[in-house]
Design a protein around this motif. Sequence first.
Motif, PDB file in Angstrom:
ATOM      1  N   PRO A  11      -7.350   9.825  -4.192  1.00 26.20           N
ATOM      2  CA  PRO A  11      -6.614   8.589  -4.488  1.00 26.20           C
ATOM      3  C   PRO A  11      -5.355   8.484  -3.636  1.00 26.20           C
ATOM      4  O   PRO A  11      -4.719   9.485  -3.323  1.00 26.20           O
ATOM      5  CB  PRO A  11      -6.280   8.721  -5.974  1.00 26.20           C
ATOM      6  CG  PRO A  11      -6.332  10.194  -6.245  1.00 26.20           C
ATOM      7  CD  PRO A  11      -7.397  10.739  -5.338  1.00 26.20           C
ATOM      8  N   GLU A  14      -0.630   7.359  -7.452  1.00 24.92           N
ATOM      9  CA  GLU A  14      -0.557   8.152  -8.677  1.00 24.92           C
ATOM     10  C   GLU A  14       0.284   7.417  -9.715  1.00 24.92           C
ATOM     11  O   GLU A  14       1.466   7.140  -9.492  1.00 24.92           O
ATOM     12  CB  GLU A  14       0.071   9.521  -8.401  1.00 24.92           C
ATOM     13  CG  GLU A  14      -0.757  10.412  -7.492  1.00 24.92           C
ATOM     14  CD  GLU A  14      -0.082  11.737  -7.190  1.00 24.92           C
ATOM     15  OE1 GLU A  14      -0.784  12.678  -6.797  1.00 24.92           O
ATOM     16  OE2 GLU A  14       1.150  11.819  -7.331  1.00 24.92           O
ATOM     17  N   GLY A  15      -0.319   7.077 -10.846  1.00 25.78           N
ATOM     18  CA  GLY A  15       0.429   6.516 -11.965  1.00 25.78           C
ATOM     19  C   GLY A  15       0.594   5.013 -11.920  1.00 25.78           C
ATOM     20  O   GLY A  15       0.492   4.374 -10.874  1.00 25.78           O
ATOM     21  N   SER A 181       3.750   2.070  -8.653  1.00 24.85           N
ATOM     22  CA  SER A 181       3.049   3.343  -8.606  1.00 24.85           C
ATOM     23  C   SER A 181       3.734   4.203  -7.546  1.00 24.85           C
ATOM     24  O   SER A 181       4.755   3.810  -6.961  1.00 24.85           O
ATOM     25  CB  SER A 181       1.571   3.125  -8.267  1.00 24.85           C
ATOM     26  OG  SER A 181       0.862   4.345  -8.337  1.00 24.85           O
ATOM     27  N   THR A 182       3.194   5.396  -7.307  1.00 29.12           N
ATOM     28  CA  THR A 182       3.661   6.221  -6.192  1.00 29.12           C
ATOM     29  C   THR A 182       2.519   6.372  -5.200  1.00 29.12           C
ATOM     30  O   THR A 182       1.374   6.584  -5.580  1.00 29.12           O
ATOM     31  CB  THR A 182       4.115   7.619  -6.660  1.00 29.12           C
ATOM     32  OG1 THR A 182       3.114   8.193  -7.496  1.00 29.12           O
ATOM     33  CG2 THR A 182       5.422   7.542  -7.403  1.00 29.12           C
ATOM     34  N   VAL A 184       0.774   8.431  -2.182  1.00 23.47           N
ATOM     35  CA  VAL A 184       0.693   9.801  -1.691  1.00 23.47           C
ATOM     36  C   VAL A 184       0.807   9.794  -0.171  1.00 23.47           C
ATOM     37  O   VAL A 184       0.009   9.151   0.520  1.00 23.47           O
ATOM     38  CB  VAL A 184      -0.642  10.451  -2.114  1.00 23.47           C
ATOM     39  CG1 VAL A 184      -0.733  11.871  -1.583  1.00 23.47           C
ATOM     40  CG2 VAL A 184      -0.791  10.421  -3.626  1.00 23.47           C
ATOM     41  N   ARG A 189       5.961  11.619  -2.035  1.00 27.69           N
ATOM     42  CA  ARG A 189       5.551  10.541  -2.927  1.00 27.69           C
ATOM     43  C   ARG A 189       6.522   9.382  -2.739  1.00 27.69           C
ATOM     44  O   ARG A 189       7.743   9.571  -2.806  1.00 27.69           O
ATOM     45  CB  ARG A 189       5.546  11.000  -4.387  1.00 27.69           C
ATOM     46  CG  ARG A 189       4.576  12.159  -4.672  1.00 27.69           C
ATOM     47  CD  ARG A 189       3.138  11.741  -4.441  1.00 27.69           C
ATOM     48  NE  ARG A 189       2.176  12.781  -4.779  1.00 27.69           N
ATOM     49  CZ  ARG A 189       1.732  13.685  -3.913  1.00 27.69           C
ATOM     50  NH1 ARG A 189       2.177  13.695  -2.658  1.00 27.69           N
ATOM     51  NH2 ARG A 189       0.850  14.587  -4.287  1.00 27.69           N
ATOM     52  N   GLY A 232      -8.375   6.228 -11.252  1.00 30.01           N
ATOM     53  CA  GLY A 232      -7.411   6.518 -12.310  1.00 30.01           C
ATOM     54  C   GLY A 232      -6.617   5.303 -12.755  1.00 30.01           C
ATOM     55  O   GLY A 232      -5.964   5.339 -13.794  1.00 30.01           O
TER      56      GLY A 232
END
Length: 250
Positions: A11, A14-15, A181-182, A184, A189, A232
């Motif tokens: 992905p 993240e989040g 979001s963050t 990658v 990040r 996710g």
Amino acid sequence: MNNFDYTKTPPSFEGVFNNWQLPKKQGKGLQSTRWLDRIRSQLDEYRNELKINSLCSPPRPSDLPFFCNDNGIKSIIDFGGSSGWLWDYIKATCLTTKIEKYNVIETLEVCDFINNNSLHKEPVFYNTYENFNGLGDVVYCNSVLQYIDNEEYFLTLIKKSKAKIILLEDLYLGDFDDFYSTQVYYEDRIPVKFRNKKKFINLFEDLGFSLTLVKPYICAHRGVVQPLPMEGFPVNKKIKYSSTILLKKI
């Protein structure tokens, strides 16, 4: 036949957060020495390829050259233009371009890096946002606005520029409320913003621009052309591709 398994692509994000402050920034990201080395190698590699074949693929897809081929366009403001490879792309593809100024708005670190290494010459000029007060027929942006929470100073740049055309590429837009979001980037990040499409476009319509085009921005992720790797994420937060939008002054 492409046997690449998109479901196994790591992905890119993240989040999911509802506040710009909640994604935890890690490392220097797009202000790191790694980033400066990357944009230098990006420009060098592209220029070397152009020496062999003027129709080689640019570092990223861009529709900007379509507006530079003798359409009365004489000046461009490239907001967050990194290495400035797009100027090389325009020169290689636009046979009748009459661009007199190509202004790249970048961070102080990038401006100093480009200028100190003499990577461009006129009509390309690098300036920070704070030091730029010029005009432009076109305001262009590729994969930048997702790293900015408050659009106000970008809108101020557009108003001051007296631009007739706005071309924005690789935008994270969808039919959802704004969220964060963050992203990658190696071990770093970087906070990113996903925007409500209607709300975002209204910002420019309020400045007297009319939306004339919306299309998917198809680009490589992790070296492969594929949908955005958003594993996710809730289904209602996912977008298959980022967007390109074109707006013209009414």
